[in-house]
Motif scaffolding. Structure first.
Motif, PDB file in Angstrom:
ATOM      1  N   ALA A 117       1.256  -0.604  -0.042  1.00 31.60           N
ATOM      2  CA  ALA A 117      -0.435  -0.107   0.461  1.00 31.60           C
ATOM      3  C   ALA A 117       0.757   1.144  -0.120  1.00 31.60           C
ATOM      4  O   ALA A 117       1.973   1.160   1.067  1.00 31.60           O
ATOM      5  N   ARG A 118       0.623   2.204  -0.574  1.00 31.37           N
ATOM      6  CA  ARG A 118       1.579   3.731  -1.184  1.00 31.37           C
ATOM      7  C   ARG A 118       0.909   4.047  -0.600  1.00 31.37           C
ATOM      8  O   ARG A 118       0.136   4.137   0.045  1.00 31.37           O
ATOM      9  N   SER A 119       1.624   5.181  -0.068  1.00 27.12           N
ATOM     10  CA  SER A 119       1.547   6.720   1.036  1.00 27.12           C
ATOM     11  C   SER A 119       0.356   7.328  -0.221  1.00 27.12           C
ATOM     12  O   SER A 119       0.280   7.046  -1.279  1.00 27.12           O
ATOM     13  N   ALA A 120      -0.138   8.482   0.833  1.00 28.32           N
ATOM     14  CA  ALA A 120      -1.220   8.846   0.901  1.00 28.32           C
ATOM     15  C   ALA A 120      -0.588  10.365  -0.979  1.00 28.32           C
ATOM     16  O   ALA A 120      -1.099  10.807  -1.367  1.00 28.32           O
ATOM     17  N   SER A 121       0.527  10.641  -0.441  1.00 27.70           N
ATOM     18  CA  SER A 121       1.091  11.956  -0.775  1.00 27.70           C
ATOM     19  C   SER A 121       1.838  10.830  -1.995  1.00 27.70           C
ATOM     20  O   SER A 121       1.660  11.354  -3.084  1.00 27.70           O
ATOM     21  N   LEU A 158      -5.146   7.027   2.735  1.00 34.99           N
ATOM     22  CA  LEU A 158      -5.128   7.368   3.346  1.00 34.99           C
ATOM     23  C   LEU A 158      -5.138   6.616   4.626  1.00 34.99           C
ATOM     24  O   LEU A 158      -4.865   6.717   5.748  1.00 34.99           O
ATOM     25  N   LEU A 159      -6.412   5.790   4.383  1.00 36.07           N
ATOM     26  CA  LEU A 159      -6.743   5.240   5.627  1.00 36.07           C
ATOM     27  C   LEU A 159      -5.519   4.252   6.093  1.00 36.07           C
ATOM     28  O   LEU A 159      -5.706   4.376   6.954  1.00 36.07           O
ATOM     29  N   THR A 160      -5.108   3.497   4.995  1.00 41.16           N
ATOM     30  CA  THR A 160      -4.577   2.738   5.451  1.00 41.16           C
ATOM     31  C   THR A 160      -3.240   3.418   5.853  1.00 41.16           C
ATOM     32  O   THR A 160      -2.353   3.022   6.663  1.00 41.16           O
ATOM     33  N   GLN A 161      -2.304   4.288   5.283  1.00 39.15           N
ATOM     34  CA  GLN A 161      -0.818   5.091   6.004  1.00 39.15           C
ATOM     35  C   GLN A 161      -1.844   4.673   7.519  1.00 39.15           C
ATOM     36  O   GLN A 161      -0.601   4.646   8.081  1.00 39.15           O
ATOM     37  N   ALA A 162      -2.682   5.728   7.866  1.00 37.89           N
ATOM     38  CA  ALA A 162      -3.007   6.318   8.929  1.00 37.89           C
ATOM     39  C   ALA A 162      -2.944   5.058  10.186  1.00 37.89           C
ATOM     40  O   ALA A 162      -2.942   5.062  10.761  1.00 37.89           O
ATOM     41  N   ILE A 163      -3.166   3.496   9.672  1.00 38.05           N
ATOM     42  CA  ILE A 163      -3.771   2.558  10.114  1.00 38.05           C
ATOM     43  C   ILE A 163      -2.303   2.372  10.781  1.00 38.05           C
ATOM     44  O   ILE A 163      -1.712   1.830  11.614  1.00 38.05           O
ATOM     45  N   GLU A 209       2.159  16.705   9.746  1.00 45.30           N
ATOM     46  CA  GLU A 209       1.167  16.807   7.921  1.00 45.30           C
ATOM     47  C   GLU A 209       1.838  15.804   7.479  1.00 45.30           C
ATOM     48  O   GLU A 209       2.737  15.583   7.698  1.00 45.30           O
ATOM     49  N   ILE A 210       0.800  15.535   7.099  1.00 43.76           N
ATOM     50  CA  ILE A 210       1.378  14.298   5.873  1.00 43.76           C
ATOM     51  C   ILE A 210       1.145  14.683   4.470  1.00 43.76           C
ATOM     52  O   ILE A 210       1.823  14.176   4.057  1.00 43.76           O
ATOM     53  N   MET A 251      -8.848  -3.894   6.166  1.00 49.03           N
ATOM     54  CA  MET A 251      -7.158  -3.464   6.037  1.00 49.03           C
ATOM     55  C   MET A 251      -6.613  -4.351   6.170  1.00 49.03           C
ATOM     56  O   MET A 251      -6.286  -5.545   7.406  1.00 49.03           O
ATOM     57  N   ALA A 252      -6.087  -5.884   5.330  1.00 45.09           N
ATOM     58  CA  ALA A 252      -5.085  -6.164   5.546  1.00 45.09           C
ATOM     59  C   ALA A 252      -5.711  -7.400   6.030  1.00 45.09           C
ATOM     60  O   ALA A 252      -5.279  -8.441   6.818  1.00 45.09           O
ATOM     61  N   GLY A 253      -7.244  -7.955   6.701  1.00 42.48           N
ATOM     62  CA  GLY A 253      -7.585  -8.901   7.089  1.00 42.48           C
ATOM     63  C   GLY A 253      -7.839  -8.073   8.733  1.00 42.48           C
ATOM     64  O   GLY A 253      -8.948  -8.786   9.764  1.00 42.48           O
ATOM     65  N   ARG A 254      -7.816  -6.547   8.740  1.00 43.67           N
ATOM     66  CA  ARG A 254      -7.873  -6.909  10.212  1.00 43.67           C
ATOM     67  C   ARG A 254      -9.741  -5.148   9.769  1.00 43.67           C
ATOM     68  O   ARG A 254      -9.341  -4.712   9.241  1.00 43.67           O
ATOM     69  N   GLU A 255     -10.039  -5.535  11.233  1.00 41.06           N
ATOM     70  CA  GLU A 255     -11.617  -4.685  10.997  1.00 41.06           C
ATOM     71  C   GLU A 255     -10.930  -3.558  12.190  1.00 41.06           C
ATOM     72  O   GLU A 255     -10.490  -3.745  13.120  1.00 41.06           O
ATOM     73  N   VAL A 256     -11.364  -3.033  11.614  1.00 37.60           N
ATOM     74  CA  VAL A 256     -10.841  -0.863  11.958  1.00 37.60           C
ATOM     75  C   VAL A 256     -12.336  -0.376  11.764  1.00 37.60           C
ATOM     76  O   VAL A 256     -13.190  -0.054  10.780  1.00 37.60           O
ATOM     77  N   ASP A 257     -13.119   0.029  12.954  1.00 36.67           N
ATOM     78  CA  ASP A 257     -14.528   1.111  12.753  1.00 36.67           C
ATOM     79  C   ASP A 257     -13.357   3.100  13.104  1.00 36.67           C
ATOM     80  O   ASP A 257     -12.408   3.306  13.405  1.00 36.67           O
ATOM     81  N   LEU A 258     -14.024   3.239  11.922  1.00 34.25           N
ATOM     82  CA  LEU A 258     -13.801   5.187  12.085  1.00 34.25           C
ATOM     83  C   LEU A 258     -14.922   5.883  12.791  1.00 34.25           C
ATOM     84  O   LEU A 258     -16.402   6.058  12.143  1.00 34.25           O
TER      85      LEU A 258
END
Length: 566
Positions: A145-149, A189-194, A222-223, A261-268
């Motif tokens: 997974a690449r960075s948001a930038s 963005l979500l992937t990088q944050a996690i 700042e990202i 994300m990659a098998g992990r469950e995440v709530d936002l």
């Protein structure tokens, strides 16, 4: 590849799998209408034994473990995660001009033909145990997974309309590398944050720029700065994902996103707010399945023993104080998790409910229908509770109800916003609770803060200056013979010098001297002096303990305990 006629069940028996286990697999296969192999891969049968049996049956080469560091991410990025998971296949690396791919069974051979087309090279296969391959797929696509930038740069380079399909699909957010650009950017963005261990994502529009920041270990970084013209599309995508009204931009909205994300469950937890130049979005990241334990919150053995002894009391009030984001909810949840048992009825009143606690009744307050902390607490008392968690004591009615609940045989946990533990007493009396009721109902007040942990990979020992020591009330003699560390910065901590956080605590036990001071109307400062004289360690004392243990720095302790005058 010719498949031998040897029965897979017989091959498994030769490799130590019991007849009973094989019978269970056959029973499951008949019930589900699946093959013996599919049922075995989902059973308790050793996946290594199963794969060894398959290797003997098919003649395919066996790879019992996968070196994750060796996997070529450039190969992985050319395959959809959905295909890799469904087909049980992963391109891993190249050897002598040939791509080496892992498969979970000979059923994955059909997908290998697709890999030959994708890469334009011969493909060699290795049989890999299903659980090992599953972990390798998740880790490889997580790393890919690449960075948001980087994604934002690609979007700008593509020079195409970004008003594409913004619909939410029920899929892993790492699955499809060919999504519409804005969908790809938000997912990345979500992937990088996690991956970066962020607790919050901030998207902030200004007159000439759009800023995205992550809060990592309590500090905002700042990202990326997407072009302001993309602001409406980014916010619309997030609103659709969280079930909010994309047409309504004049009022604040709250929603929730559930992702994998990659098998992990995440709530936002999503909050939008109209501001001058658009809508501001903040997303709080809450990982599902989080395990709460008092052993992991960072209390000293002495404080932990005190806290554990009081959370088993039959009645009274235990308060946790501190500012927003100081870890109060985690401490309370950990306490509830420790005492949770079938013979206790535990109820909570929260705003909002951040994590689900198994076996505990949790109520979300809703002021729109007059379901406040106070009214919910009155209702909870009719539910035959043993323990009640009140998310926060904000007003006199809630405070009075909490005191009455404690005096009528209930153990009450709650929080207050005060700077230290002693400040809880005058705060309650200012709300209108009688001092004698405060003194008789409170068992313990715990104040806490979160300090960042020094990165164990790059922290460096040093000799602190006299001024640094004086700032936290230490002398040169106090640090004689002790190692003191400071932050440095490396790749594993994102160059911050810190990785993760831990709590520092101030535990005030309400003993006779404290009760007398409360009933006499003494101020918080006087009560604190009495508690310190009785042996209480202040927040700064506990922070310095963590400095000498090498967990944090003097600078960090000073940052979070500036109001602590010792």
């Amino acid at each position: 590849m010719a498949i031998r006629r040897d029965d897979l069940g017989s091959l498994l028996t030769q490799r130590g799998v019991s007849a009973g286990a094989l019978a269970e697999v056959r029973k499951s296969a008949d019930k589900a209408g699946s093959s013996f192999l599919e049922a075995a891969q989902k059973s308790e049968v050793s996946q290594l034994a199963l794969t060894r049996g398959l290797a003997a049956q098919t003649g395919l080469p066996l790879l019992e473990d996968v070196d994750h560091d060796r996997i070529d991410i450039a190969l992985v990025r050319r395959v959809e995660m959905r295909i890799a998971r469904e087909q049980g296949v992963l391109p891993m690396w190249e050897e002598a001009g040939r791509v080496v791919a892992g498969i979970a069974s000979h059923n994955g051979l059909a997908a290998v033909d697709d890999l030959r087309v994708i890469f334009g090279k011969p493909v060699d296969v290795r049989l890999v145990p299903a659980d090992v391959l599953r972990e390798a797929i998740n880790k490889a696509f997580d790393k890919a997974a690449r960075s948001a930038s980087a994604v934002m740069s690609e979007i700008e380079d593509e020079d195409k309309q970004i008003d594409g399909d913004l619909s939410l699909e029920d899929q892993d957010i790492l699955d499809d590398p060919n999504q519409a650009p804005i969908i790809r950017f938000v997912n990345t963005l979500l992937t990088q944050a996690i991956k970066d261990r962020a607790s919050d994502i901030h998207i902030e529009p200004f007159e000439k720029e759009l800023a995205v920041r992550f809060r990592i270990d309590g500090v905002l970084y700042e990202i990326v700065k997407p072009p302001p013209r993309l602001q409406a599309s980014i916010v619309s995508r997030i609103k659709i994902m969280s079930g909010l009204n994309i047409a309504e931009k004049r009022i604040p909205q709250d929603g929730r996103i559930r992702i994998r994300m990659a098998g992990r469950e995440v709530d936002l937890r999503v909050s939008t707010l109209p501001v001058r130049h658009g809508e501001r979005v903040v997303m709080r990241i809450l990982e599902k399945g989080k395990v709460f334990s008092l052993d992991s919150v960072g209390m000293s053995q002495e404080n932990l023993a005190h806290f554990r002894s009081y959370i088993t009391r039959p009645h009274g009030i235990i308060l946790v104080t501190g500012p927003t984001g100081s870890g109060k909810t985690t401490t309370l949840y950990s306490g509830l998790a420790e005492i949770n048992a079938p013979d206790l009825n535990i109820l909570t009143i929260e705003d909002p409910i951040e994590y689900e606690l198994r076996g505990i009744g949790q109520t979300q307050v809703n002021p729109k229908i007059d379901l406040t902390f106070a009214s919910a607490l009155r209702a909870h008392l009719r539910q035959d509770p043993d323990v009640i968690l009140v998310g926060e004591i904000r007003d006199r009615e809630t405070a009075d109800n909490a005191v009455q609940a404690s005096l009528t045989g209930h153990l009450v946990f709650s929080t207050l916003h005060t700077n230290d533990s002693a400040g809880a007493f005058p705060r309650l009396t200012e709300m209108g609770v009688e001092p004698f009721l405060v003194a008789s109902s409170l068992l313990m007040v715990l104040a806490q803060r979160l300090v960042r942990r020094l990165c164990p990979d790059c922290r460096e020992a040093y000799t602190p200056l006299d001024g640094e020591l004086a700032d936290v009330g230490l002398t040169r003699a106090d640090v004689a013979g002790r190692e003191v560390y400071r932050a440095h910065g490396c790749e594993s901590c994102l160059k911050t010098g810190y990785r993760g956080r831990t709590g520092i605590y101030e535990v005030l036990v309400v003993e006779d001297a404290i009760k007398e001071a409360v009933m006499a109307g003494k101020d918080g400062g006087t009560i604190k002096k009495i508690a310190v004289a009785s042996g209480m360690k202040t927040l700064r004392d506990d922070g310095i303990r963590k400095v000498f243990e090498g967990q944090t720095s003097l600078e960090e302790v000073m940052r979070v305990t500036q109001e602590d005058s010792q």
